[in-house]
Design an enzyme around this catalytic site. Structure first.
Site, mmCIF file in Angstrom:
data_model
loop_
_atom_site.group_PDB
_atom_site.id
_atom_site.type_symbol
_atom_site.label_atom_id
_atom_site.label_comp_id
_atom_site.label_asym_id
_atom_site.label_seq_id
_atom_site.Cartn_x
_atom_site.Cartn_y
_atom_site.Cartn_z
ATOM 1 N N HIS A 32 -12.288 1.744 0.381
ATOM 2 C CA HIS A 32 -11.393 3.312 0.814
ATOM 3 C C HIS A 32 -10.118 3.268 0.218
ATOM 4 O O HIS A 32 -9.841 2.575 0.142
ATOM 5 C CB HIS A 32 -11.702 3.440 2.306
ATOM 6 C CG HIS A 32 -11.196 4.434 3.754
ATOM 7 N ND1 HIS A 32 -11.968 5.206 3.466
ATOM 8 C CD2 HIS A 32 -9.579 4.617 3.264
ATOM 9 C CE1 HIS A 32 -10.239 5.977 3.645
ATOM 10 N NE2 HIS A 32 -9.388 5.682 3.848
ATOM 11 N N ASP A 34 -7.197 5.537 0.250
ATOM 12 C CA ASP A 34 -6.796 5.895 0.247
ATOM 13 C C ASP A 34 -5.637 7.478 -0.652
ATOM 14 O O ASP A 34 -4.477 6.759 -1.281
ATOM 15 C CB ASP A 34 -5.253 5.932 1.506
ATOM 16 C CG ASP A 34 -6.148 5.501 2.866
ATOM 17 O OD1 ASP A 34 -6.709 5.862 3.175
ATOM 18 O OD2 ASP A 34 -6.154 3.841 3.049
ATOM 19 N N MET A 36 -2.710 10.159 -1.174
ATOM 20 C CA MET A 36 -1.287 10.998 -0.567
ATOM 21 C C MET A 36 -0.343 11.291 -1.153
ATOM 22 O O MET A 36 -0.349 10.965 -2.442
ATOM 23 C CB MET A 36 -1.132 9.940 0.549
ATOM 24 C CG MET A 36 -1.767 8.906 1.338
ATOM 25 S SD MET A 36 -0.580 7.644 2.585
ATOM 26 C CE MET A 36 -1.570 6.653 3.163
ATOM 27 N N HIS A 65 -9.845 9.116 0.719
ATOM 28 C CA HIS A 65 -9.464 10.114 1.638
ATOM 29 C C HIS A 65 -8.633 10.331 1.649
ATOM 30 O O HIS A 65 -7.801 10.170 0.855
ATOM 31 C CB HIS A 65 -9.069 8.503 2.784
ATOM 32 C CG HIS A 65 -8.575 9.581 3.958
ATOM 33 N ND1 HIS A 65 -7.917 8.655 4.972
ATOM 34 C CD2 HIS A 65 -8.592 10.756 4.112
ATOM 35 C CE1 HIS A 65 -7.024 9.748 6.372
ATOM 36 N NE2 HIS A 65 -7.961 9.998 5.286
ATOM 37 N N MET A 67 -5.358 13.118 1.860
ATOM 38 C CA MET A 67 -4.499 12.611 2.852
ATOM 39 C C MET A 67 -3.308 14.205 1.596
ATOM 40 O O MET A 67 -2.341 13.704 1.465
ATOM 41 C CB MET A 67 -3.673 12.097 3.389
ATOM 42 C CG MET A 67 -4.774 10.919 4.100
ATOM 43 S SD MET A 67 -3.596 9.385 4.768
ATOM 44 C CE MET A 67 -4.955 8.938 3.337
ATOM 45 N N MET A 136 -9.469 9.654 12.454
ATOM 46 C CA MET A 136 -8.761 9.289 12.465
ATOM 47 C C MET A 136 -8.066 8.290 14.047
ATOM 48 O O MET A 136 -8.092 9.104 14.470
ATOM 49 C CB MET A 136 -7.143 9.791 11.871
ATOM 50 C CG MET A 136 -7.155 10.589 10.454
ATOM 51 S SD MET A 136 -7.494 9.133 8.926
ATOM 52 C CE MET A 136 -6.164 8.232 9.509
ATOM 53 N N ASP A 174 -10.800 5.227 10.821
ATOM 54 C CA ASP A 174 -9.794 4.965 10.489
ATOM 55 C C ASP A 174 -8.562 4.715 11.101
ATOM 56 O O ASP A 174 -7.816 5.962 11.098
ATOM 57 C CB ASP A 174 -9.237 5.860 9.007
ATOM 58 C CG ASP A 174 -8.554 5.646 7.872
ATOM 59 O OD1 ASP A 174 -8.062 4.217 8.157
ATOM 60 O OD2 ASP A 174 -8.518 6.214 7.079
HETATM 61 C C1 DX5 Z 1 -3.730 4.966 6.947
HETATM 62 C C2 DX5 Z 1 -5.246 5.049 6.045
HETATM 63 C C3 DX5 Z 1 -5.910 4.350 6.053
HETATM 64 C C4 DX5 Z 1 -5.191 2.871 5.973
HETATM 65 C C5 DX5 Z 1 -5.534 2.151 7.462
HETATM 66 O O1 DX5 Z 1 -3.039 6.551 6.984
HETATM 67 O O2 DX5 Z 1 -5.954 6.240 5.953
HETATM 68 O O3 DX5 Z 1 -7.154 3.803 5.627
HETATM 69 O O4 DX5 Z 1 -4.985 2.201 4.696
HETATM 70 O O5 DX5 Z 1 -5.005 0.564 7.133
HETATM 71 P P1 DX5 Z 1 -4.941 -0.248 8.701
HETATM 72 O O6 DX5 Z 1 -6.490 -1.213 8.587
HETATM 73 O O7 DX5 Z 1 -3.812 -1.062 8.510
HETATM 74 O O8 DX5 Z 1 -4.078 0.370 9.717
HETATM 75 ZN ZN ZN Z 2 -7.703 6.656 4.518
#
Ligand code: DX5
Ligand code: ZN
Length: 237
Positions: A32, A34, A36, A65, A67, A136, A174
């Site tokens: 996965h 992320d 951002m 993912h 964001m 989420m 997630d």
């Molecule tokens: C948060 C991310 C997650 C994050 C989860 O915005 O989308 O994917 O990495 O991290 P944990 O498992 O530490 O909550």
């Molecule tokens: Zn994520």
């Protein structure tokens, strides 16, 4: 099938290849990633060059993912970099149907994400076209946050809708998913389990992944098959 989608956000970036190899040995079957942008969420992480760098060092599918405020602008770049799945937030997609079509058109599996405050019902029209729905269980932006139990009812609702509508999308969760919360999300009906801190932050990464999957799979084979109970009380960290 219960799968661990290891979130590299919590890995040691100076030793990323080693951490990826360790989660693979531990049984993770998805990575996965992320993405951002500092606008949709108050944090900045990776872009397509990161996906391109990871692509040759693992066979695992890369689950991006997004964001970001404007995911449409990046579909092509992430597809070319080697992303396998792309999930976009319902909250930013003005033309969600078109965005999902474009993701599929570029050869990636399309998925939609909802924040804790966004109702499942907003997705009904696009459910037939997604590979998975990402629920989420924290407000996005950072790893290591506390799991929000309100996601459990949303997961079980999505599992019910899948049955009622005769669809086959998967349900991903997630945020704050760890050894003490994973059974509850599996029992609610999730089968793609994103975990970052629980896997990478402490101890031995390979063993963490194994133990996490052992707990998750035990919950899936317990007397309550996934999606058959609305939710149960959960210990949060
Ligand atoms: C948060 C991310 C997650 C994050 C989860 O915005 O989308 O994917 O990495 O991290 P944990 O498992 O530490 O909550
Ligand atoms: Zn994520």
């Amino acid at each position: 099938m219960i799968e661990l989608a290891a979130s590299i956000l919590a890995s040691d970036f100076a030793h990323l290849a080693d951490d990826i190899a360790a989660v693979e040995r531990g049984g993770a079957t998805i990575l996965h990633v992320d993405i951002m942008d500092g606008h949709f969420v108050p944090n900045i992480t990776f872009g397509p060059p990161m996906v391109k760098a990871i692509r040759p060092i693992t066979k695992l599918p890369l689950d991006c993912h997004m964001m970001v405020e404007n995911p449409d602008d990046f579909i092509e770049a992430f597809a070319e970099a080697g992303a396998d799945m792309m999930s976009v937030h319902q909250e930013v997609c003005r033309h969600l149907h078109r965005t999902l079509q474009q993701i599929a058109h570029h050869g990636m599996q399309p998925a939609v994400v909802i924040n804790p405050a966004t109702p499942v019902e907003t997705l009904i029209e696009v459910l037939p076209m997604v590979h998975h729905v990402l629920v989420m269980s924290v407000n996005p932006g950072f790893g290591g946050q506390q799991f929000l139990p309100l996601c459990l009812e949303k997961i079980s609702h999505l599992a019910e809708m899948r049955d009622e509508l005769g669809l086959n999308y998967r349900i991903e969760v997630d945020g704050g998913v760890a050894n003490d919360t994973v059974a509850s999300v599996v029992e609610a009906g999730a089968d793609m389990l994103v975990a970052g801190s629980a896997i990478f932050a402490h101890g031995n990464t390979e063993r963490n992944a194994q133990e996490f999957l052992r707990i998750a799979r035990a919950a899936a084979t317990s007397e309550n098959p996934p999606g058959t109970i609305p939710f149960r009380s959960v210990q949060t960290r």
